[in-house]
Motif scaffolding. Structure first.
Motif, PDB file in Angstrom:
ATOM      1  N   LYS A   1      47.318  25.310  41.533  1.00  0.00           N
ATOM      2  CA  LYS A   1      48.447  25.449  42.300  1.00  0.00           C
ATOM      3  C   LYS A   1      48.230  25.479  43.641  1.00  0.00           C
ATOM      4  CE  LYS A   1      50.893  26.154  38.201  1.00  0.00           C
ATOM      5  NZ  LYS A   1      52.264  26.926  37.485  1.00  0.00           N
TER       6      LYS A   1
ATOM      7  N   ARG B   1      46.186  27.392  45.446  1.00  0.00           N
ATOM      8  CA  ARG B   1      45.736  28.517  46.047  1.00  0.00           C
ATOM      9  C   ARG B   1      44.194  28.593  45.942  1.00  0.00           C
ATOM     10  NH1 ARG B   1      47.993  34.083  45.548  1.00  0.00           N
ATOM     11  NH2 ARG B   1      50.268  34.068  45.653  1.00  0.00           N
ATOM     12  N   PHE B   2      43.511  29.200  46.693  1.00  0.00           N
ATOM     13  CA  PHE B   2      42.086  29.396  46.793  1.00  0.00           C
ATOM     14  C   PHE B   2      41.686  29.904  45.360  1.00  0.00           C
ATOM     15  CE2 PHE B   2      38.592  32.128  47.728  1.00  0.00           C
ATOM     16  CZ  PHE B   2      37.704  31.720  48.714  1.00  0.00           C
ATOM     17  N   SER B   3      40.449  29.357  45.030  1.00  0.00           N
ATOM     18  CA  SER B   3      40.196  29.779  43.723  1.00  0.00           C
ATOM     19  C   SER B   3      38.568  30.324  43.899  1.00  0.00           C
ATOM     20  CB  SER B   3      40.000  28.728  42.761  1.00  0.00           C
ATOM     21  OG  SER B   3      39.036  28.810  42.024  1.00  0.00           O
ATOM     22  N   LEU B   4      38.372  31.570  43.435  1.00  0.00           N
ATOM     23  CA  LEU B   4      37.116  32.117  43.498  1.00  0.00           C
ATOM     24  C   LEU B   4      36.096  31.456  42.771  1.00  0.00           C
ATOM     25  CD1 LEU B   4      35.835  34.730  44.871  1.00  0.00           C
ATOM     26  CD2 LEU B   4      36.055  35.773  42.983  1.00  0.00           C
ATOM     27  N   GLU B   5      36.175  30.889  41.505  1.00  0.00           N
ATOM     28  CA  GLU B   5      35.140  30.476  40.785  1.00  0.00           C
ATOM     29  C   GLU B   5      35.035  28.911  41.404  1.00  0.00           C
ATOM     30  OE1 GLU B   5      37.905  30.969  39.839  1.00  0.00           O
ATOM     31  OE2 GLU B   5      39.136  29.163  38.675  1.00  0.00           O
TER      32      GLU B   5
ATOM     33  N   LEU C   1      29.018  33.773  49.696  1.00  0.00           N
ATOM     34  CA  LEU C   1      29.575  34.412  48.099  1.00  0.00           C
ATOM     35  C   LEU C   1      28.619  33.921  47.174  1.00  0.00           C
ATOM     36  CD1 LEU C   1      33.512  33.200  48.251  1.00  0.00           C
ATOM     37  CD2 LEU C   1      32.511  35.538  48.476  1.00  0.00           C
TER      38      LEU C   1
ATOM     39  N   VAL D   1      26.104  36.331  47.119  1.00  0.00           N
ATOM     40  CA  VAL D   1      26.425  37.593  46.455  1.00  0.00           C
ATOM     41  C   VAL D   1      26.493  37.577  45.066  1.00  0.00           C
ATOM     42  CG1 VAL D   1      28.386  39.398  46.262  1.00  0.00           C
ATOM     43  CG2 VAL D   1      27.878  38.367  48.503  1.00  0.00           C
TER      44      VAL D   1
ATOM     45  N   TYR E   1      30.497  38.386  37.567  1.00  0.00           N
ATOM     46  CA  TYR E   1      31.075  38.149  39.131  1.00  0.00           C
ATOM     47  C   TYR E   1      32.117  37.655  38.721  1.00  0.00           C
ATOM     48  CZ  TYR E   1      32.054  37.325  44.101  1.00  0.00           C
ATOM     49  OH  TYR E   1      32.690  37.331  45.127  1.00  0.00           O
TER      50      TYR E   1
ATOM     51  N   LYS F   1      36.099  38.861  37.883  1.00  0.00           N
ATOM     52  CA  LYS F   1      37.375  39.355  38.800  1.00  0.00           C
ATOM     53  C   LYS F   1      38.217  37.922  39.296  1.00  0.00           C
ATOM     54  CE  LYS F   1      34.328  39.732  42.843  1.00  0.00           C
ATOM     55  NZ  LYS F   1      33.723  40.609  43.798  1.00  0.00           N
ATOM     56  N   ALA F   2      37.911  36.657  38.795  1.00  0.00           N
ATOM     57  CA  ALA F   2      38.689  35.676  39.333  1.00  0.00           C
ATOM     58  C   ALA F   2      39.999  35.585  38.672  1.00  0.00           C
ATOM     59  CB  ALA F   2      38.066  34.481  38.866  1.00  0.00           C
ATOM     60  N   ALA F   3      41.088  35.548  39.425  1.00  0.00           N
ATOM     61  CA  ALA F   3      42.481  35.478  38.902  1.00  0.00           C
ATOM     62  C   ALA F   3      42.393  34.433  37.397  1.00  0.00           C
ATOM     63  CB  ALA F   3      43.398  35.072  40.016  1.00  0.00           C
ATOM     64  N   GLN F   4      41.808  33.241  37.583  1.00  0.00           N
ATOM     65  CA  GLN F   4      41.729  32.435  36.319  1.00  0.00           C
ATOM     66  C   GLN F   4      41.366  33.259  35.077  1.00  0.00           C
ATOM     67  OE1 GLN F   4      43.429  29.878  36.064  1.00  0.00           O
ATOM     68  NE2 GLN F   4      42.642  28.450  34.919  1.00  0.00           N
TER      69      GLN F   4
ATOM     70  N   LEU G   1      49.061  27.036  53.673  1.00  0.00           N
ATOM     71  CA  LEU G   1      49.037  27.732  52.552  1.00  0.00           C
ATOM     72  C   LEU G   1      50.104  28.828  52.518  1.00  0.00           C
ATOM     73  CD1 LEU G   1      45.421  27.709  51.280  1.00  0.00           C
ATOM     74  CD2 LEU G   1      47.155  25.930  50.919  1.00  0.00           C
TER      75      LEU G   1
ATOM     76  N   LEU H   1      52.734  29.487  49.628  1.00  0.00           N
ATOM     77  CA  LEU H   1      52.359  29.803  48.288  1.00  0.00           C
ATOM     78  C   LEU H   1      52.313  31.645  48.254  1.00  0.00           C
ATOM     79  CD1 LEU H   1      49.371  27.655  47.887  1.00  0.00           C
ATOM     80  CD2 LEU H   1      51.656  27.302  46.936  1.00  0.00           C
ATOM     81  N   HIS H   2      52.373  32.224  49.484  1.00  0.00           N
ATOM     82  CA  HIS H   2      52.068  33.415  49.690  1.00  0.00           C
ATOM     83  C   HIS H   2      53.200  34.192  49.899  1.00  0.00           C
ATOM     84  CE1 HIS H   2      47.576  33.602  48.870  1.00  0.00           C
ATOM     85  NE2 HIS H   2      47.858  32.087  49.473  1.00  0.00           N
TER      86      HIS H   2
ATOM     87  N   ILE I   1      44.730  41.279  43.073  1.00  0.00           N
ATOM     88  CA  ILE I   1      44.482  40.350  41.832  1.00  0.00           C
ATOM     89  C   ILE I   1      44.367  38.696  42.619  1.00  0.00           C
ATOM     90  CG2 ILE I   1      45.195  41.566  40.155  1.00  0.00           C
ATOM     91  CD1 ILE I   1      47.824  39.672  40.451  1.00  0.00           C
TER      92      ILE I   1
ATOM     93  N   ASP J   1      42.202  36.021  44.513  1.00  0.00           N
ATOM     94  CA  ASP J   1      40.941  35.388  44.839  1.00  0.00           C
ATOM     95  C   ASP J   1      40.624  35.363  46.381  1.00  0.00           C
ATOM     96  OD1 ASP J   1      40.540  35.158  41.956  1.00  0.00           O
ATOM     97  OD2 ASP J   1      40.453  33.031  41.956  1.00  0.00           O
ATOM     98  N   ALA J   2      41.434  35.021  47.190  1.00  0.00           N
ATOM     99  CA  ALA J   2      40.972  34.897  48.433  1.00  0.00           C
ATOM    100  C   ALA J   2      40.573  36.408  48.896  1.00  0.00           C
ATOM    101  CB  ALA J   2      41.986  34.342  49.230  1.00  0.00           C
TER     102      ALA J   2
ATOM    103  N   ASN K   1      39.500  38.850  47.150  1.00  0.00           N
ATOM    104  CA  ASN K   1      38.294  39.310  46.583  1.00  0.00           C
ATOM    105  C   ASN K   1      37.163  38.716  47.296  1.00  0.00           C
ATOM    106  OD1 ASN K   1      38.487  41.355  44.528  1.00  0.00           O
ATOM    107  ND2 ASN K   1      39.733  39.671  43.323  1.00  0.00           N
TER     108      ASN K   1
ATOM    109  N   LEU L   1      32.773  39.071  51.641  1.00  0.00           N
ATOM    110  CA  LEU L   1      32.313  38.369  52.694  1.00  0.00           C
ATOM    111  C   LEU L   1      32.266  39.647  53.672  1.00  0.00           C
ATOM    112  CD1 LEU L   1      33.954  35.048  53.493  1.00  0.00           C
ATOM    113  CD2 LEU L   1      31.607  35.180  52.972  1.00  0.00           C
TER     114      LEU L   1
ATOM    115  N   VAL M   1      28.851  41.365  53.042  1.00  0.00           N
ATOM    116  CA  VAL M   1      27.787  40.536  53.599  1.00  0.00           C
ATOM    117  C   VAL M   1      27.675  40.895  55.130  1.00  0.00           C
ATOM    118  CG1 VAL M   1      26.984  38.364  54.039  1.00  0.00           C
ATOM    119  CG2 VAL M   1      27.932  38.954  51.887  1.00  0.00           C
TER     120      VAL M   1
END
Lengths: 238, 238
Positions: A146, A148-152, A183, A186, A194, A197-200, B12, B15-16, B173, B175-176, B178, B183, B186
């Motif tokens: 939606k 939002r930034f996604s880790l995976e 990333l 890491v 790893y 921990k993604a929100a998904q 964005l 969304l926040h 929780i 993703d951005a 995390n 980062l 690192v």
């Protein structure tokens, strides 16, 4: 040298749009993994559809329809968004209409690019080879959740960018690409852990759908690149 | 436990947005660093202004105006966006109108939150203490560059999130967040070198303005938190 851009949300795509580029659409959990799995299992074409109404209309016309929102199968659909649903028995030789929360909209959004292809871990090395052969700039479009930034998805962008830069034919001056590359450094030693921990992961677990996470992070099961050709995705071997 | 969200682009922010939250606006190179430097050097208030026309109108009313676009001082302005411009001789005891490419718009965008504050490395530990004392969720809003993801702002978000989680009063929780935390892990051992790959370094260098990069990554020079109060930023000690 060609350039790599990473777009971390469909809401930012207009900043990265380049009609001469190859766009790789990424929605690892689960739309683009499911699309690549479907082609591995012999689907003929996939028709990505944005809205629920369009998907329902396709069902009424007799198409096989895979459609979900927020991880749940829509009532009129044949099945939902898990890569496990796209078995050879169900999909081989068929056309499937496909509509999801994030991924299929991102494919439609990118349709003004020179080429639009679908990326997943399943086809990552083949995809990198195919992109290098195009000799064009590439935009990796993370479908996110939606907007939002996604880790995976960002991690996958880092993995693909790492291969592209490793080819010697690509460089980047894009901050999101550099972040994704770091990333990936890491995470890649222990990717399956790893991404927990993604929100998904939590969103999928709520519906008991997180069983696909390990599978969706398995590299190089396929040499097929799903390529957008008009309104449908067709398989290209690489 | 309170929650941390990181918003990687003003595009964005919707969304926040959370009207009950504290929003920290971050534009390390250079708007929010300059604002924190101005308060270190005794400025009374800073009035963030979005458009060039508004800034010009303020100049005609007799305000001292700092205004730039893409790193270049606007012709009607008294000076531009470098933290080095906000010397005690120029700014102590005065009100300054301030308009920049990215940062001041982000401050205005966040004005519907419970509190809006300005973050930089200069005040990072004081800011973390102040945020913990508010007992509210926090959104770290990266001003970025023309809505693009910015490496240096996201890194700062990771640095601040690291301190907040270290306090024991925050979790995430998001993703951005995390990604920003990883980062930061690192980069933090060699921050000044790490940020040299940021796209903003090249943009500033084009105009000979990259001399501020080291200074803008210097932590804990100040205990002053610039807090939005109506249409102006006022200093709060923490």
């Amino acid at each position: 040298m060609n350039k790599i851009d990473v777009c971390v949300s469909p809401a930012l795509y207009s900043l990265h749009h380049n009609p001469e580029s190859v766009v790789v659409v990424v929605d690892i959990l689960r739309a683009t993994s499911a699309i690549c799995a479907a082609f591995m299992n012999g689907v003929k074409h996939i028709i990505p559809i944005g809205t629920i109404d369009e998907a329902r209309a396709c069902k009424e016309k007799g198409y096989m329809v895979a459609a979900e929102r927020d991880g749940l199968v829509l009532d009129f659909a044949d099945f939902g968004n898990s890569p496990f649903n796209f078995t050879p028995e169900r999909v081989a030789g068929r056309d499937i209409v496909y509509s999801t929360t994030n991924g299929t909209q991102a494919i439609q959004m990118a349709s003004g690019a020179h080429h639009v292809v679908v990326g997943a871990y399943f086809n990552i090395s083949a995809l990198a080879r195919w992109i290098v052969a195009q000799k064009r700039d590439v935009v990796i479009l993370c479908a996110g959740w939606k907007n939002r930034f996604s880790l995976e998805d960002t991690l996958y962008a880092g993995a693909l960018a790492h291969q592209l830069i490793g080819s010697g034919a690509f460089e980047t001056i894009c901050d999101a690409t550099n972040a994704a590359l770091d990333l990936w450094q890491v995470a890649h030693h222990d990717l399956q852990n790893y991404v927990l921990k993604a929100a998904q992961k939590a969103r999928l677990a709520k519906h008991g759908l997180d069983d696909v996470i390990d599978y969706c992070h398995t590299p190089d099961l396929s040499n097929i690149i799903p390529l957008l050709d008009g309104e449908r995705l067709v398989p290209v071997e690489a």
